[in-house]
Design an enzyme around this catalytic site. Structure first.
Site, PDB file in Angstrom:
ATOM      1  N   GLN A  57     -51.692 103.244 -87.315  1.00  0.00           N
ATOM      2  CA  GLN A  57     -51.409 103.554 -85.912  1.00  0.00           C
ATOM      3  C   GLN A  57     -51.097 105.029 -85.696  1.00  0.00           C
ATOM      4  OE1 GLN A  57     -48.494 100.750 -84.405  1.00  0.00           O
ATOM      5  NE2 GLN A  57     -49.734  98.983 -85.020  1.00  0.00           N
ATOM      6  N   ARG A  89     -50.593  96.958 -76.852  1.00  0.00           N
ATOM      7  CA  ARG A  89     -51.275  96.242 -77.925  1.00  0.00           C
ATOM      8  C   ARG A  89     -52.773  96.174 -77.676  1.00  0.00           C
ATOM      9  NH1 ARG A  89     -50.255  89.947 -79.608  1.00  0.00           N
ATOM     10  NH2 ARG A  89     -51.282  89.671 -77.610  1.00  0.00           N
ATOM     11  N   TYR A  92     -51.254  94.754 -91.810  1.00  0.00           N
ATOM     12  CA  TYR A  92     -51.911  93.531 -91.353  1.00  0.00           C
ATOM     13  C   TYR A  92     -53.407  93.677 -91.111  1.00  0.00           C
ATOM     14  CZ  TYR A  92     -50.929  95.603 -86.696  1.00  0.00           C
ATOM     15  OH  TYR A  92     -50.815  96.435 -85.612  1.00  0.00           O
ATOM     16  N   HIS A 118     -45.953  87.763 -90.038  1.00  0.00           N
ATOM     17  CA  HIS A 118     -45.977  88.762 -88.968  1.00  0.00           C
ATOM     18  C   HIS A 118     -44.860  88.561 -87.954  1.00  0.00           C
ATOM     19  CE1 HIS A 118     -47.212  90.411 -85.031  1.00  0.00           C
ATOM     20  NE2 HIS A 118     -47.688  91.403 -85.748  1.00  0.00           N
ATOM     21  N   ARG A 153     -44.344  83.939 -83.663  1.00  0.00           N
ATOM     22  CA  ARG A 153     -45.474  83.521 -82.830  1.00  0.00           C
ATOM     23  C   ARG A 153     -46.785  83.474 -83.607  1.00  0.00           C
ATOM     24  NH1 ARG A 153     -44.645  88.965 -81.292  1.00  0.00           N
ATOM     25  NH2 ARG A 153     -46.517  90.260 -81.502  1.00  0.00           N
ATOM     26  N   HIS A 159     -41.372  90.632 -87.960  1.00  0.00           N
ATOM     27  CA  HIS A 159     -41.049  91.084 -86.602  1.00  0.00           C
ATOM     28  C   HIS A 159     -40.316  89.960 -85.878  1.00  0.00           C
ATOM     29  CE1 HIS A 159     -44.990  93.620 -86.686  1.00  0.00           C
ATOM     30  NE2 HIS A 159     -43.968  94.455 -86.789  1.00  0.00           N
ATOM     31  N   GLU A 200     -38.588  91.309 -80.428  1.00  0.00           N
ATOM     32  CA  GLU A 200     -38.841  92.691 -80.030  1.00  0.00           C
ATOM     33  C   GLU A 200     -38.927  92.835 -78.514  1.00  0.00           C
ATOM     34  OE1 GLU A 200     -42.067  96.327 -80.790  1.00  0.00           O
ATOM     35  OE2 GLU A 200     -42.378  94.380 -81.738  1.00  0.00           O
ATOM     36  N   HIS A 216     -36.757  94.958 -85.704  1.00  0.00           N
ATOM     37  CA  HIS A 216     -36.411  95.094 -84.284  1.00  0.00           C
ATOM     38  C   HIS A 216     -35.194  94.220 -83.948  1.00  0.00           C
ATOM     39  CE1 HIS A 216     -39.999  97.441 -83.903  1.00  0.00           C
ATOM     40  NE2 HIS A 216     -40.797  96.412 -84.117  1.00  0.00           N
ATOM     41  N   ASP A 222     -42.474 102.644 -87.688  1.00  0.00           N
ATOM     42  CA  ASP A 222     -43.256 101.650 -86.964  1.00  0.00           C
ATOM     43  C   ASP A 222     -44.625 102.173 -86.534  1.00  0.00           C
ATOM     44  OD1 ASP A 222     -44.090  99.402 -85.613  1.00  0.00           O
ATOM     45  OD2 ASP A 222     -42.326  99.236 -84.348  1.00  0.00           O
TER      46      ASP A 222
END
Length: 460
Positions: A68, A89, A128, A215, A218, A240, A243, A277, A328
């Site tokens: 990122q 996202r 990921y 991850h 969810r 995560h 968050e 987070h 992050d």
């Protein structure tokens, strides 16, 4: 090209150094094969010593998505709807869709160079992006992980690799989105990935660790979470959690509980875990999380950039909670800025000052630094500090910087954190090898040139 780390033998002398027992003067450190062989205080420098003013143990960066770094600044245009993590996202999905393993290595190498220049000496890479651009599996299940490992070897940063398990788009085993095809695994395929990545890392890096990373709640089912916890054994486990408020609402609709509440009730959360987070918790959740032994993975720059919210430090720290810092999304890589923004966020939320100092008369910068050092190391599965037998991961400060002049002890960390910033960092040693001099990584020019070529291609 790989950076050779672990110099056979060298000796360093510092006018002052932060040791596990506190600050010491006139500290001489000898390094053999990347580790501290001897450490003596109140001693004289030897003629061949590499002499510096101040030594700090290098900080761990417990949470990074290195790729990122290449999209920093791309998601700062206001859309027609309310912008949030979820709209950010979508930009990320579009950026990642074209990346090859070589692209990932080039971008990660620059991120890791910037981490070293900014005072981070080890990274927890929450990785990921596993499969080819069309979602097809590579012949080697760890091909993308190998690119991350190569970037770590090239830059010299320490690595705790956290391959991510991702199976679903939302709570209740919702079918994954097409944009998530490059992330997805079943349990058997993920176990093969972990084993293969561990083999590659052991060959390429001197003290690499491979952990396990569901991850988010969810993205995995309760059954898968149990299998992943068993697969981890004594490896670090990162996830995560909580968050965004939308995640909290969705978790309550699915389970009747908030995310941290559900995790603590349904998983054997202990000191192996890092809850990244954990922004949106009740006081009761924060207290229970602290008592579990899990480390809070805080990423203040990214959490501010995404508009996530502010971590509830008061109940968490009152219950003895441990925390560490991560970069992050890597929109800006700077250990001192993560520290500063962590404290400033609390000041803005509570309209008070020096909230992360542990007691009256304590240094805020010093207490944040030592907390982030201990919590980050625990989350990444390594010991912390400057001590005999440990890796020689050292940051020296430029005591000629105007903001550091005349400062000593924790006053130096206060001045570094709240005034000088990363410009106060002079040299960085990782596993005994000096990789940064005068604030600049020795391989910066070459790594930036390749990064530029990759970004021009991805943006074309």
């Amino acid at each position: 090209m790989q950076t050779t780390i672990g110099a056979p033998q060298s000796s360093l002398f510092f006018e002052q150094a932060l040791l596990p027992e506190g600050w010491a003067r006139d500290v001489r450190i000898t390094i053999v094969d990347g580790r501290v062989a001897t450490l003596d205080a109140d001693c004289a420098a030897m003629p061949d010593d590499d002499r510096h003013g101040c030594a700090l143990p290098g900080l761990p960066n417990l949470h990074s998505h290195a790729f990122q770094r290449g999209m920093a600044g791309l998601a700062e245009i206001r859309g027609p709807a309310q912008d949030s993590f979820w709209t950010w996202r979508d930009v990320m999905y579009r950026f990642v869709a074209r990346m090859t393993p070589d692209d990932v290595q080039a971008i990660a190498a620059l991120a890791y160079v910037e981490m070293l220049e900014g005072g981070f000496t080890r990274v927890g890479e929450f990785h990921y992006l596993h499969h080819d651009r069309d979602g097809a599996r590579f012949a080697d299940p760890a091909q993308m992980s190998a690119a991350i490992i190569a970037a770590a070897a090239e830059s010299g940063v320490g690595l705790t690799l956290l391959p991510v398990f991702y199976a679903y788009a939302g709570f209740g085993a919702q079918a994954p989105r097409a944009e998530q095809a490059r992330f997805l695994h079943d349990i058997d395929g993920y176990a093969r990935l972990i084993a293969r990545a561990a083999d590659i890392a052991a060959t390429a890096l001197p003290d690499a660790i491979v952990g396990v990373a569901p991850h988010s709640l969810r993205a995995v089912s309760p059954e898968q979470l149990g299998l992943l916890t068993a697969l981890a054994a004594d490896r670090p486990i990162h996830i995560h959690i909580a968050e965004q408020t939308g995640e909290v609402d969705a978790c309550r609709a699915w389970s009747g509980q908030r995310p941290v509440e559900w995790l603590l009730d349904h998983a054997a959360v202990d000191a192996r875990w890092c809850l990244v987070h954990a922004t949106h918790m009740t006081d009761a959740e924060a207290t229970a999380m602290a008592r579990s032994g899990a480390v809070a993975g805080l990423c203040p720059i990214t959490e501010a950039n995404l508009g996530d919210g502010i971590f509830p430090t008061a109940p968490f720290l009152a219950a003895g909670g441990l925390y560490g810092l991560g970069s992050d999304s890597n929109v800006l890589i700077d250990a001192t800025e993560e520290m500063r923004l962590l404290e400033y966020g609390q000041r803005l939320a509570h309209r008070s000052r020096n909230l992360l100092a542990r007691a009256t008369g304590r240094s805020t910068g010093g207490d944040i630094y030592t907390a982030a050092l201990a919590g980050g190391a625990a989350a990444l599965g390594v010991p912390s500090g400057l001590a005999v037998g440990l890796p020689a991961d050292i940051v020296s400060l430029d005591l000629d910087h105007p903001s550091l002049v005349g400062r000593t002890g924790d006053g130096l960390i206060d001045a570094l954190t709240f005034a000088a910033g990363r410009a106060g960092i002079d040299c960085v040693w990782r596993y005994g090898t000096k990789l940064v001099s005068h604030g600049r990584h020795h391989a910066r020019a070459r790594i930036v040139a390749r990064y530029r070529t990759v970004l021009e291609t991805l943006s074309g």
